[in-house]
Write an enzyme that holds these catalytic residues in place. Structure first.
Site, short mmCIF file in Angstrom:
data_model
loop_
_atom_site.label_atom_id
_atom_site.label_comp_id
_atom_site.label_asym_id
_atom_site.label_seq_id
_atom_site.Cartn_x
_atom_site.Cartn_y
_atom_site.Cartn_z
NE ARG A 98 31.93 19.99 50.42
CZ ARG A 98 31.51 19.11 49.51
NH1 ARG A 98 32.30 18.11 49.15
NH2 ARG A 98 30.33 19.22 48.96
CE LYS A 135 25.47 27.91 45.09
NZ LYS A 135 25.48 26.47 44.87
N1 BES Z 1 24.86 25.79 49.56
C1 BES Z 1 25.14 24.86 48.54
C2 BES Z 1 24.24 23.64 48.58
C3 BES Z 1 22.85 23.82 48.07
C4 BES Z 1 22.58 23.90 46.73
C5 BES Z 1 21.80 23.86 48.96
C6 BES Z 1 21.29 24.02 46.29
C7 BES Z 1 20.50 23.98 48.53
C8 BES Z 1 20.25 24.06 47.19
C9 BES Z 1 26.57 24.36 48.67
O1 BES Z 1 27.48 25.29 49.13
C10 BES Z 1 27.01 23.97 47.31
O2 BES Z 1 27.11 24.81 46.47
N2 BES Z 1 27.24 22.69 47.12
C11 BES Z 1 27.62 22.18 45.86
C12 BES Z 1 28.72 21.18 46.07
C13 BES Z 1 29.38 20.72 44.80
C14 BES Z 1 30.17 21.85 44.21
C15 BES Z 1 30.26 19.56 45.11
C16 BES Z 1 26.41 21.52 45.22
O3 BES Z 1 25.64 20.87 45.93
O4 BES Z 1 26.21 21.70 44.03
MN MN Z 2 28.26 26.47 47.57
#
Ligand code: BES
Ligand code: MN
Ligand code: ZN
Length: 498
Positions: A354, A280
């Site tokens: 997931r 990230k």
């Molecule tokens: N934990 C995150 C989701 C998230 C992101 C929650 C920002 C709250 C704020 C999750 O594990 C994630 O990183 N999801 C990705 C999925 C994507 C790679 C398809 C996302 O939402 O960017």
């Molecule tokens: Mn994630």
């Protein structure tokens, strides 16, 4: 905070602070009218001077109100009775509780206004008051001595009833509010703890601590070896990038008949999500300590269920891991075989929630569940779609979806339904596995739910994406404890206790 009920006269009741709800532009009613009469019209006189604005949320502190035993009287203005909403009601109460804490009164006797917002009854009004007070009293102190904390937090709140006939309902509201608040508090605190303290092991320890606090609860923690034996390769693949051992926390609350099918809650317990190899960006990455809030809410609901002695069976399952980059971490393109036997191509290691949930959802089958609800900070896409106010609800079970939406509405902890149509499923197609773990940029919250749906075919199921509601960012950064209130409401209604 201790919460009790008071019925009977108010003017003669001694208290450090008597808090009265008023509508500043309207004639005084209820408790305020009582005090006005006792003090020979002192409140009316002030009201007519215009010292209260008539805007919800304003408070006015009075000393030496004649012939009133209270050391101080705090007026809280709810605005106009005809336009009072639940939001304004809550805002005003929050302002009043803040004011009491600034006063260092320590204790207060609080009387609500006579008119309540549309859709609210005495039960909900009192329960909201308890929850709000607990919310304002909560301070994070685990790693900080908060200098701005009120010198004297509210330790005892007495709720005044003007109508004795409400007292049974009021006692129930206080009991329920107190129980929900305890669950919310636990969920908030776990969420707020940093990733280096709140690890999967720590979460497991907290679940064990809950077991000792609660008679009807038994807790079991599965280690990596046990998960490997079960074939939980999707979950374990996420944990491989971390030095912290993963845990699968299983909490069983037995309040129903032994043969009654349980309601199963599955909460994402990702104690820190750096994204893995699909790292990230640095900005706000600290907030990914909150990626275990789904799991924390399951612990919170367990706590509330115990306090309420809910007459049903409940199982809480929290798959817990970190998601970090490492030489042994998942790589984009890696393929794993989940516990269900379905293969998954990991195209983005940041879609890890997931992966840990799918094996936990497969594991749930062994409980022969009446229904399963998973709760997860699953996608940024859900935050884009619904913002910070509503959790995303997904289910192809119409009745279950409706029940959860209503529970959220009643609890003031709302969810909003998003589609789970088959049309979206094809976005998960890949040439190399049964499914990919991401479905492209479009409808990301929906394709995430579609992914989970492939592991939940054998029972009634709903999914709550709480990425937007689990915590607040910015100056007031902190966990919210959502959706403990929604879920507890759902369980209360299922138990016939409402
Ligand atoms: N934990 C995150 C989701 C998230 C992101 C929650 C920002 C709250 C704020 C999750 O594990 C994630 O990183 N999801 C990705 C999925 C994507 C790679 C398809 C996302 O939402 O960017
Ligand atoms: Mn994630
Ligand atoms: Zn995550």
């Amino acid at each position: 905070m201790k919460v009790t009920l008071h019925t009977g006269a108010l003017a003669t009741q001694s208290t450090p602070c008597l808090v009265l709800g008023v509508f500043a532009q309207e004639p005084l009613t209820g408790a305020a009218a009582q005090i006005d009469r006792a003090s020979n019209g002192r409140l009316t006189a002030l009201r007519e001077k215009g010292d209260l604005s008539g805007e919800a949320g304003h408070t006015l502190l009075l000393y030496d109100v004649p012939d009133v035993a209270a050391e101080r009287v705090l007026l809280m203005d709810f605005g106009q009775s005809s336009t009072l909403t639940r939001a304004k009601y809550r805002k005003t109460l929050a302002a009043a509780i803040n004011a009491i804490q600034q006063l260092r009164a320590g204790e207060a006797l609080l009387a609500l206004p006579t008119t309540l917002p549309n859709g609210m009854n005495v039960y909900l009004a009192l329960r909201d008051a308890v929850l709000l007070a607990e919310e304002r009293v909560y301070r994070y102190t685990h790693t900080k001595n908060d200098k701005h904390a009120p010198k004297m937090p509210l330790t005892a709140l007495t709720l005044a009833l003007t109508d004795d006939s409400d007292s049974v309902v009021a006692e129930r509201a206080i009991a329920h509010g107190t129980a929900i608040a305890a669950g919310v508090r636990l969920a908030k605190e776990l969420g707020n703890l940093p990733g280096n303290i709140c690890t999967p092991t720590y979460l497991a320890t907290q679940a064990m601590a809950l077991e000792t606090r609660c008679q009807a609860l038994s807790v079991e923690v599965l280690e990596a070896e046990a998960m490997a034996a079960l074939g939980m390769n999707a979950l374990l693949s996420v944990a491989r990038g971390s030095r912290q051992p993963p845990k699968l926390i299983v909490m069983k609350y037995n309040g129903g008949a032994p043969n009654e099918q349980p309601i199963v809650l599955v909460g994402k317990g990702l104690t820190f999500d750096a994204g893995g190899i699909s790292l990230k960006p640095a900005t706000d990455m600290d907030e990914m300590k909150y990626d275990m809030c789904g799991g924390a809410s399951v612990l919170g609901v367990m706590e509330a269920a115990c306090a309420l002695n809910l007459p049903l069976n409940l199982v809480g399952v929290v798959p817990s891991s970190e998601n970090l980059p490492d030489g042994d971490a998942n790589k984009p393109g890696d393929i794993v075989t989940s516990m269900s036997g379905q293969t998954i191509e990991i195209l983005n290691t940041d879609a890890e929630g997931r992966l840990i949930l799918c094996d936990a959802l497969t594991y749930c089958k062994r409980f022969d569940p009446a229904l399963v609800i998973d709760i997860a900070t699953l996608t940024g896409s859900c935050v884009m779609a619904l913002g910070k106010h509503a959790a995303g609800l997904f289910s192809s079970d119409e009745a279950l979806a409706a029940e959860l939406l209503t529970a959220g509405e009643r609890a003031g902890d709302r969810a909003w339904r998003l589609p789970l149509w088959d049309d979206y499923q094809q976005q998960l197609d890949t040439n190399f596995a049964d499914m990919a773990n991401v479905g492209g940029r479009e409808g990301g919250a929906i394709t995430a739910a579609c992914f989970l749906s492939r592991f939940t075919k054998e029972y009634r199921w709903a999914h709550l994406d709480i990425a937007g509601v689990a915590w607040i960012s910015g100056k007031e950064k902190g966990g919210t404890g959502r959706p403990v209130a929604l879920l507890t409401q759902f369980l209360l209604e299922r138990s016939g206790l409402m």
